[in-house]
Design a protein around this motif. Structure first.
Motif, PDB file in Angstrom:
ATOM      1  N   ASP A   1      15.738   4.487   0.130  1.00  0.00           N
ATOM      2  CA  ASP A   1      14.529   5.301   0.325  1.00  0.00           C
ATOM      3  C   ASP A   1      14.800   6.754  -0.072  1.00  0.00           C
ATOM      4  N   LYS A   2      15.972   7.275   0.314  1.00  0.00           N
ATOM      5  CA  LYS A   2      16.320   8.660  -0.031  1.00  0.00           C
ATOM      6  C   LYS A   2      16.532   8.811  -1.528  1.00  0.00           C
ATOM      7  N   GLN A   3      17.140   7.803  -2.138  1.00  0.00           N
ATOM      8  CA  GLN A   3      17.363   7.867  -3.583  1.00  0.00           C
ATOM      9  C   GLN A   3      16.035   7.834  -4.343  1.00  0.00           C
ATOM     10  N   ILE A   4      15.127   6.987  -3.878  1.00  0.00           N
ATOM     11  CA  ILE A   4      13.813   6.924  -4.521  1.00  0.00           C
ATOM     12  C   ILE A   4      13.080   8.253  -4.363  1.00  0.00           C
ATOM     13  N   ALA A   5      13.221   8.890  -3.214  1.00  0.00           N
ATOM     14  CA  ALA A   5      12.582  10.196  -2.995  1.00  0.00           C
ATOM     15  C   ALA A   5      13.108  11.230  -3.987  1.00  0.00           C
TER      16      ALA A   5
ATOM     17  N   ARG B   1       0.842  -1.192   0.000  1.00  0.00           N
ATOM     18  CA  ARG B   1       0.000   0.000   0.000  1.00  0.00           C
ATOM     19  C   ARG B   1       0.881   1.246   0.000  1.00  0.00           C
ATOM     20  N   GLY B   2       0.242   2.398  -0.145  1.00  0.00           N
ATOM     21  CA  GLY B   2       0.965   3.662  -0.098  1.00  0.00           C
ATOM     22  C   GLY B   2       1.191   4.227  -1.485  1.00  0.00           C
ATOM     23  N   SER B   3       1.991   5.276  -1.525  1.00  0.00           N
ATOM     24  CA  SER B   3       2.285   5.956  -2.784  1.00  0.00           C
ATOM     25  C   SER B   3       3.179   5.075  -3.663  1.00  0.00           C
ATOM     26  N   THR B   4       3.395   5.535  -4.888  1.00  0.00           N
ATOM     27  CA  THR B   4       4.304   4.826  -5.798  1.00  0.00           C
ATOM     28  C   THR B   4       5.683   4.685  -5.167  1.00  0.00           C
ATOM     29  N   ALA B   5       6.185   5.774  -4.591  1.00  0.00           N
ATOM     30  CA  ALA B   5       7.497   5.739  -3.954  1.00  0.00           C
ATOM     31  C   ALA B   5       7.506   4.773  -2.769  1.00  0.00           C
ATOM     32  N   ASP B   6       6.448   4.769  -1.966  1.00  0.00           N
ATOM     33  CA  ASP B   6       6.364   3.870  -0.809  1.00  0.00           C
ATOM     34  C   ASP B   6       6.428   2.408  -1.241  1.00  0.00           C
TER      35      ASP B   6
END
Length: 202
Positions: free
Chosen positions: A189-193, A81-86
């Motif tokens: 996670d930071k790179q995906i952000a 679940r969550g956003s695409t990034a999540d």
């Protein structure tokens, strides 16, 4: 299958099990076909009858392992679940957790992918169709939900994500294989952000 086919399949499994353990224990460069044969208790000729090269053995070891990983994903992905990034963060976190169990093995897989002389039977890192499709599915859903721009090359984003994922293993390589999966996931996670900033709708 006949007796001969059964024996060939059994030899193949012994070779893959022995190679997996040796690659992870001593590394790819230090592992020889002779050592694999000795660990598997088969002849060197039996190894070469089944595989063309050490690189092909490694490729098949990784394919064999990924069957287990993607069986897990088949159960988990529908519930993300969550956003695409999540969702992407969750997928890569599961990968890190899985691969850091045998980190030398995965580092060998990444390293061998840059060998220009690989045999046709070798599947280098980055050409895994299951991972590619999984990431594309998440991004395509992001487009449908209005979270990801519809004018972008989604395969290019997938390639960028896979490159960042592999790059983070440099920390583990430098630390002798001791960086926890959670630490690499936090960097990912930071790179995906950062990457997500580029796919946001204008």
């Amino acid at each position: 299958m006949g007796v001969r086919d059964d024996q060939k399949a059994a030899t193949r499994e012994k070779v893959l099990d022995a190679a997996r353990d040796l690659f992870n224990e001593v590394g790819y460069d230090e592992t020889t076909i002779r050592a694999i044969a000795e660990r598997a208790r088969v002849s060197v000729g039996s190894v070469f009858t089944t595989f063309a090269s050490k690189a092909e053995v490694l490729s098949h070891v990784m394919d064999h392992r990924l069957t287990e990983l993607y069986a897990e994903f088949d159960r988990v992905v529908p519930f993300l679940r969550g956003s695409t990034a999540d969702r992407l963060c969750s997928i890569f976190a599961i990968h890190y957790e899985f691969e850091t169990r045998r980190v030398k093995l995965f580092l060998a897989h990444v390293a061998s992918s840059y060998n220009p002389n690989n045999d046709p039977g070798v599947t280098p890192y980055g050409r895994n169709p299951r991972l590619t499709q999984m990431l594309l599915d998440v991004l395509e859903e992001g487009v449908r939900k209005g979270e990801v721009r519809d004018d972008l090359d989604l395969r290019l984003i997938v390639d960028t994500l896979k490159a960042a994922y592999a790059w983070n293993y440099r920390m583990t390589a430098a630390a002798g294989g001791t960086v926890p999966a959670a630490e690499m996931s936090a960097v990912m996670d930071k790179q995906i952000a950062v990457i997500a900033e580029g796919w946001k709708p204008l």
